[in-house]
Design an enzyme around this catalytic site. Structure first.
Site, mmCIF file in Angstrom:
data_model
loop_
_atom_site.group_PDB
_atom_site.id
_atom_site.type_symbol
_atom_site.label_atom_id
_atom_site.label_comp_id
_atom_site.label_asym_id
_atom_site.label_seq_id
_atom_site.Cartn_x
_atom_site.Cartn_y
_atom_site.Cartn_z
ATOM 1 N N ASP A 215 0.852 -1.193 0.000
ATOM 2 C CA ASP A 215 0.000 0.000 0.000
ATOM 3 C C ASP A 215 0.882 1.236 0.000
ATOM 4 O OD1 ASP A 215 0.796 -0.205 2.672
ATOM 5 O OD2 ASP A 215 -1.141 0.452 3.463
ATOM 6 N N TYR B 238 2.916 4.734 0.742
ATOM 7 C CA TYR B 238 3.544 5.331 1.921
ATOM 8 C C TYR B 238 2.523 6.215 2.628
ATOM 9 C CZ TYR B 238 8.037 3.980 -0.189
ATOM 10 O OH TYR B 238 9.092 3.280 -0.735
ATOM 11 N N PHE C 184 6.947 2.031 -4.152
ATOM 12 C CA PHE C 184 8.332 2.223 -3.710
ATOM 13 C C PHE C 184 8.867 3.634 -3.950
ATOM 14 C CE2 PHE C 184 8.162 -2.417 -4.514
ATOM 15 C CZ PHE C 184 8.469 -2.871 -3.243
ATOM 16 N N HIS D 56 11.106 -9.389 0.359
ATOM 17 C CA HIS D 56 10.840 -7.958 0.223
ATOM 18 C C HIS D 56 12.107 -7.171 0.569
ATOM 19 C CE1 HIS D 56 8.870 -4.063 0.955
ATOM 20 N NE2 HIS D 56 7.875 -4.543 0.231
#
Length: 221
Positions: A63, A65, A76, A186
């Site tokens: 989701d 930031y 990202f 991740h």
């Protein structure tokens, strides 16, 4: 303006009850004075910047930031002038060891990647300030799963990059043989040392693209 080749998909989703429920929820939250990220005009930036027919790579985040001025609709990525978040710091570290000549940037804006055919998609497209995963159950997962199904139907080969368990689960939607899935841990500080560092996914993407006759990605931003 969202590219025309996404517009029919969006129109189809907007006609469905689940999507109308999402739109109503997010609009009410904004109207109530809550800070919802990204700003309304940036929610579909991933689709705006990467036309469907030009998608070569899909980078799947979770989701947005949830800090002020960070999210701008690309997973990202953060806006220019905003401190680079820890996951992206680790992505830059991997790029520096994986891609010859890559220099770690002093910013976190990944828009140049999106313009080269990387669909930078979060599975949830909005979030309340300071509340990670706060919009995780409002229906966005259905919307983004439908995007992945549409991508699976495309005849052009696409590389799907799935980092972390949440993204890897979405991989079951990718079944067509022309596509490639790259999966692994991740890049967050919690898991980067469990195999993200050293995965060499960035150079692997370029190797696959060249093999399939596509222009490789210029990772420098």
């Amino acid at each position: 303006m969202t590219h025309l080749d996404w517009l029919s998909f969006l129109a189809e989703q907007e006609s469905q009850a689940y999507y109308q429920s999402i739109a109503e929820f997010v609009a009410k939250e904004r109207a109530a004075g809550k800070a919802i990220y990204p700003p309304h005009e940036d929610v579909f930036n991933a689709l705006t910047l990467t036309p469907l027919k030009e998608v070569k790579v899909v980078l799947l985040g979770q989701d947005p930031y949830h800090g002020a001025n960070q999210a701008h609709g690309l997973c990202f990525s953060v806006k220019e002038g905003i401190k680079v978040p820890p996951s992206l710091v680790n992505m830059y570290k991997e790029l520096a060891t994986d891609i010859d000549g890559f220099t770690v940037p002093n910013h976190g804006c990944l828009t140049p990647w999106a313009k080269q055919g990387i669909l930078m998609l979060n599975t949830v497209l909005t979030v309340e300030q300071g509340q990670a995963h706060s919009h995780a159950k409002v229906g966005w997962e259905t919307f983004t799963s439908n995007i992945l199904r549409l991508l699976n139907e495309q005849t052009q080969p696409i590389i799907f990059v799935l980092w972390g368990g949440h993204a890897i689960k979405k991989g079951k939607l990718i079944t067509a043989s022309q596509h490639t899935i790259l999966s692994g841990p991740h890049p967050s500080p919690l898991s980067a040392y469990r195999g993200f560092f050293g995965c060499r996914h960035f150079s692997t993407i370029n190797t696959i693209l060249k093999e399939k006759g596509f222009q490789p990605i210029d990772w420098q931003v």
